[in-house]
Design a protein around this motif. Structure first.
Motif, PDB file in Angstrom:
ATOM      1  N   PRO A  41       0.821  -1.213   0.000  1.00  0.00           N
ATOM      2  CA  PRO A  41       0.000   0.000   0.000  1.00  0.00           C
ATOM      3  C   PRO A  41       0.860   1.271   0.000  1.00  0.00           C
ATOM      4  N   GLY A  42       0.414   2.234  -0.812  1.00  0.00           N
ATOM      5  CA  GLY A  42       0.979   3.580  -0.746  1.00  0.00           C
ATOM      6  C   GLY A  42       2.328   3.772  -1.379  1.00  0.00           C
ATOM      7  N   ILE A  43       2.851   2.807  -2.145  1.00  0.00           N
ATOM      8  CA  ILE A  43       4.156   2.990  -2.769  1.00  0.00           C
ATOM      9  C   ILE A  43       3.996   3.189  -4.274  1.00  0.00           C
ATOM     10  N   THR A  44       5.029   3.741  -4.888  1.00  0.00           N
ATOM     11  CA  THR A  44       5.083   3.933  -6.340  1.00  0.00           C
ATOM     12  C   THR A  44       6.249   3.138  -6.895  1.00  0.00           C
ATOM     13  N   VAL A  45       5.976   2.390  -7.951  1.00  0.00           N
ATOM     14  CA  VAL A  45       7.034   1.680  -8.678  1.00  0.00           C
ATOM     15  C   VAL A  45       7.052   2.270 -10.087  1.00  0.00           C
ATOM     16  N   ARG A  46       8.201   2.873 -10.441  1.00  0.00           N
ATOM     17  CA  ARG A  46       8.277   3.648 -11.674  1.00  0.00           C
ATOM     18  C   ARG A  46       9.567   3.337 -12.414  1.00  0.00           C
ATOM     19  N   SER A  47       9.485   3.249 -13.720  1.00  0.00           N
ATOM     20  CA  SER A  47      10.705   3.066 -14.513  1.00  0.00           C
ATOM     21  C   SER A  47      11.479   4.379 -14.570  1.00  0.00           C
ATOM     22  N   GLU A  48      12.788   4.236 -14.735  1.00  0.00           N
ATOM     23  CA  GLU A  48      13.671   5.404 -14.748  1.00  0.00           C
ATOM     24  C   GLU A  48      13.619   6.092 -16.106  1.00  0.00           C
ATOM     25  N   GLY A  49      13.557   7.419 -16.092  1.00  0.00           N
ATOM     26  CA  GLY A  49      13.588   8.182 -17.342  1.00  0.00           C
ATOM     27  C   GLY A  49      12.473   9.205 -17.401  1.00  0.00           C
ATOM     28  N   ASP A  50      12.510   9.984 -18.494  1.00  0.00           N
ATOM     29  CA  ASP A  50      11.472  11.005 -18.678  1.00  0.00           C
ATOM     30  C   ASP A  50      10.312  10.418 -19.487  1.00  0.00           C
ATOM     31  N   ASP A  51       9.447  11.283 -19.984  1.00  0.00           N
ATOM     32  CA  ASP A  51       8.236  10.818 -20.665  1.00  0.00           C
ATOM     33  C   ASP A  51       8.344  10.884 -22.182  1.00  0.00           C
ATOM     34  N   THR A  52       9.575  10.762 -22.694  1.00  0.00           N
ATOM     35  CA  THR A  52       9.780  10.725 -24.145  1.00  0.00           C
ATOM     36  C   THR A  52       9.055   9.533 -24.762  1.00  0.00           C
ATOM     37  N   LYS A  53       8.348   9.768 -25.866  1.00  0.00           N
ATOM     38  CA  LYS A  53       7.586   8.710 -26.533  1.00  0.00           C
ATOM     39  C   LYS A  53       8.478   7.931 -27.496  1.00  0.00           C
ATOM     40  N   ASP A  54       8.110   6.662 -27.688  1.00  0.00           N
ATOM     41  CA  ASP A  54       8.731   5.822 -28.702  1.00  0.00           C
ATOM     42  C   ASP A  54       7.626   5.128 -29.497  1.00  0.00           C
ATOM     43  N   THR A  55       7.933   4.049 -30.171  1.00  0.00           N
ATOM     44  CA  THR A  55       6.983   3.422 -31.093  1.00  0.00           C
ATOM     45  C   THR A  55       5.711   2.949 -30.410  1.00  0.00           C
ATOM     46  N   MET A  56       5.811   2.219 -29.328  1.00  0.00           N
ATOM     47  CA  MET A  56       4.668   1.600 -28.678  1.00  0.00           C
ATOM     48  C   MET A  56       4.220   2.301 -27.405  1.00  0.00           C
ATOM     49  N   GLY A  57       4.975   3.248 -26.939  1.00  0.00           N
ATOM     50  CA  GLY A  57       4.647   3.949 -25.701  1.00  0.00           C
ATOM     51  C   GLY A  57       5.831   4.801 -25.290  1.00  0.00           C
ATOM     52  N   MET A  58       5.982   5.010 -24.000  1.00  0.00           N
ATOM     53  CA  MET A  58       7.135   5.769 -23.517  1.00  0.00           C
ATOM     54  C   MET A  58       8.401   4.946 -23.664  1.00  0.00           C
ATOM     55  N   LYS A  59       9.499   5.635 -23.970  1.00  0.00           N
ATOM     56  CA  LYS A  59      10.783   4.945 -24.117  1.00  0.00           C
ATOM     57  C   LYS A  59      11.149   4.163 -22.874  1.00  0.00           C
ATOM     58  N   ARG A  60      10.902   4.761 -21.729  1.00  0.00           N
ATOM     59  CA  ARG A  60      11.290   4.085 -20.488  1.00  0.00           C
ATOM     60  C   ARG A  60      10.457   2.825 -20.255  1.00  0.00           C
ATOM     61  N   ALA A  61       9.201   2.835 -20.724  1.00  0.00           N
ATOM     62  CA  ALA A  61       8.376   1.627 -20.601  1.00  0.00           C
ATOM     63  C   ALA A  61       8.865   0.529 -21.539  1.00  0.00           C
ATOM     64  N   GLU A  62       9.255   0.893 -22.733  1.00  0.00           N
ATOM     65  CA  GLU A  62       9.759  -0.103 -23.678  1.00  0.00           C
ATOM     66  C   GLU A  62      11.072  -0.721 -23.192  1.00  0.00           C
ATOM     67  N   ALA A  63      11.847   0.054 -22.438  1.00  0.00           N
ATOM     68  CA  ALA A  63      13.183  -0.399 -22.029  1.00  0.00           C
ATOM     69  C   ALA A  63      13.196  -1.122 -20.680  1.00  0.00           C
ATOM     70  N   THR A  64      12.080  -1.080 -19.947  1.00  0.00           N
ATOM     71  CA  THR A  64      12.056  -1.643 -18.593  1.00  0.00           C
ATOM     72  C   THR A  64      10.989  -2.729 -18.545  1.00  0.00           C
ATOM     73  N   ILE A  65      11.431  -3.986 -18.513  1.00  0.00           N
ATOM     74  CA  ILE A  65      10.559  -5.122 -18.807  1.00  0.00           C
ATOM     75  C   ILE A  65      10.437  -6.042 -17.596  1.00  0.00           C
ATOM     76  N   ILE A  66       9.187  -6.322 -17.229  1.00  0.00           N
ATOM     77  CA  ILE A  66       8.908  -7.369 -16.246  1.00  0.00           C
ATOM     78  C   ILE A  66       8.425  -8.587 -17.023  1.00  0.00           C
ATOM     79  N   ASN A  67       9.210  -9.665 -17.002  1.00  0.00           N
ATOM     80  CA  ASN A  67       8.936 -10.863 -17.802  1.00  0.00           C
ATOM     81  C   ASN A  67       8.591 -12.017 -16.870  1.00  0.00           C
ATOM     82  N   GLY A  68       7.368 -12.524 -16.987  1.00  0.00           N
ATOM     83  CA  GLY A  68       6.933 -13.623 -16.124  1.00  0.00           C
ATOM     84  C   GLY A  68       7.410 -14.982 -16.565  1.00  0.00           C
ATOM     85  N   GLN A  69       8.117 -15.050 -17.688  1.00  0.00           N
ATOM     86  CA  GLN A  69       8.715 -16.292 -18.187  1.00  0.00           C
ATOM     87  C   GLN A  69       7.669 -17.389 -18.421  1.00  0.00           C
TER      88      GLN A  69
END
Length: 520
Positions: A64-92
């Protein structure tokens, strides 16, 4: 502006209900903590976890009450923000039975790619895409169905999920589930959810989430699905999904506003089941493989101020439902602008139907409609502008009806047609009203201009009174073999043809009087 206001209110609400720490901390992954979950375990209310670019092979549960955020600014890329494309949680893949991310009260997840939560099966996806989901059960990949493991799970909590890319997962992308009797607002905004083996975003079981500004495409079910919940679904883009762009069922009552739904394998917006009563307004639905907006099976939606065009079936299609359809524009659809069948009951008011390939409005298979104040136009083609068929029943009043093929209105059932303005398009124009056998029709106080005949009826029960008729061809009102005495009185016809007649009546006559013919 709306999105930022919602964000502010939600954050304020969350934080007021939590104990504020003396000083919030920033925790860095992997610099300070080797995994995201280890950092979460060390965090306190108000802390922010900053995650550097990379792939993290884990599934996480927020506090409760915490923020989990990828590092970087809000620059856009092809599918979304660059930082979102570069920071991946993979459930395998099938390595685990837990969601990829489990949200907590007052928590925020911002800017990640979530993938590999279960297996994406390309062959199964393609099979259902090719069949338009006909073989897909109601539960397969549906939010909160038994055995479903979402990529992101929001269950009975208020939280923010924003700027994430959720793709190639084995079930629903983002699942939002409420708890009856509990206020459980969540904000799901600015995410992209695609190629999941369920819906892109699924909302269920009493949730009142705000689903805003997301892009959902190529999902096995709807782009956004809503069942037994009352979310606000606003400003999203949903396309190329196997089922509807936005789907609504099982007693749901959402507000569906300002969305763009196109090129979906079924309807742009699909609504079904009894007690399902959404407000659907200001959406744009086009180039869908079924209706722009479809509603069926006892649903009771309000459908207003939408644009539905170039869909492969109706602009708005109703099958056994009870909609209120007001102020929409339906144009260039391959079947009807607005179509009713299966005993549907509809009020159709103040809509514009332009150049639809079949009818502007079709009322068929025992349906009932009140059709008033609409503007209906088609400049070519054989079908009528309005068709009332298969024993259906319609009240048609105060409409502007322009053009038509064999007729402007065709009746095979019951109809009351009054105070409409009929405008034909030339010498080859058919009848204004064509009444088929065994029908019962009252035609009163209409203005007819430019049709072969104002009324052509055979083997029907017919009353024609108080109409004004101009630019007709030889016979203004033709009635043949009426079932009961025909009543034709108080009509006025104007023509330059000295051989023209107001009435040609072959069959039993009732009140036939005070019909006037004026020569130009």
């Amino acid at each position: 502006m709306l999105r930022s206001t919602h964000s502010f209110l939600l954050v304020a609400f969350f934080l007021m209900g939590l104990n504020s720490p003396i000083q919030a901390k920033m925790l860095h992954v992997p610099q300070d903590y080797g995994t995201i979950q280890i950092a979460i375990n060390a965090a306190a209310i108000g802390d922010t976890i900053i995650v550097s670019a990379g792939t993290y092979n884990e599934r996480i549960k927020l506090k409760p009450g915490i923020t989990v955020r990828s590092e970087g600014d809000d620059t856009k890329d092809t599918m979304g923000m660059k930082r979102a494309e570069a920071t991946i949680i993979n459930g395998q893949g099938n390595n685990g039975q837990h969601p990829g991310v489990i949200m907590a009260e007052g928590s925020t997840l911002d800017g990640f790619t979530i993938t590999g939560i279960g297996n994406f099966d390309e062959q199964v996806w393609k099979k259902h895409f090719d069949s338009q989901g006909e073989e897909l059960s109601d539960e397969q990949g549906a939010v909160n169905a038994e055995g479903t493991i979402p990529a992101i799970s929001i269950q009975g909590v208020g939280c923010i999920v924003s700027n994430n890319i959720v793709h190639h997962n084995g079930d629903v992308g983002i699942a939002v589930i409420g708890i009856e009797g509990r206020l459980n607002h969540a904000l799901v905004t600015s995410n992209r959810s695609y190629r999941n083996m369920g819906g892109g975003i699924g909302i269920a079981d009493f949730s009142q989430a705000i689903i805003s500004g997301n892009t959902c495409h190529q999902n096995l079910r709807a782009g956004i699905g809503c069942r037994n919940a009352s979310p606000i679904v606003i400003g999203n883009s949903c396309f190329k999904n196997v089922r509807a762009g936005i789907g609504c069922r099982e007693g749901a009552g959402p507000i569906i506003r300002g969305n763009e739904c196109y090129s979906n394998r079924r309807a742009g917006i699909g609504i079904r089941m009894a007690n399902t009563a959404p407000l659907v307004e200001n959406n744009i639905c086009y180039e869908n493989d079924m209706a722009g907006i479809g509603n069926r099976d006892g649903a009771e939606p309000i459908i207003r101020n939408n644009q539905c065009f170039s869909n492969k079936m109706a602009g708005i299609g109703c099958d056994g439902s009870k909609p209120l359809i007001v102020g929409n524009e339906c144009r260039a659809n391959s079947l009807a602008g607005i179509g009713l069948r299966g005993g549907a009951t509809a009020t159709i008011k103040e809509n514009v139907c332009l150049e639809n390939k079949l009818v502007a409005i079709g009322v068929t298979h025992g349906s009932q409609a009140t059709i008033s104040g609409n503007r209906l136009i088609r400049t070519g083609g054989v079908p009528p502008i309005i068709a009332v068929k298969d024993g259906s029943d319609a009240t048609i009043e105060n409409n502007d009806i322009n053009g038509g093929g064999v007729a402007a209105i065709l009746v095979q059932g019951k109809a009351r047609i009054s105070r409409n303005r009929f405008n034909g398009t030339g010498d080859k124009q058919g009848n204004a009203i064509w009444v088929w056998e065994s029908s019962s029709v009252i035609i009163s106080e209409n203005n007819f201009d430019g049709f072969r005949a104002a009324v052509n009826a055979s083997e029907a029960i017919i009353t024609v009174t108080g109409n004004s008729i101009t630019r007709f061809q030889r016979i203004a009102i033709a009635v043949k073999d009426s079932v009961k005495p025909a009543h034709i009185y108080g009509n006025r016809a104007t023509t330059a043809d000295r051989q023209a007649k107001v009435i040609e009546l072959d069959g039993p006559a009732g009140i036939v009087e005070s019909n006037e013919l004026t020569y130009e």
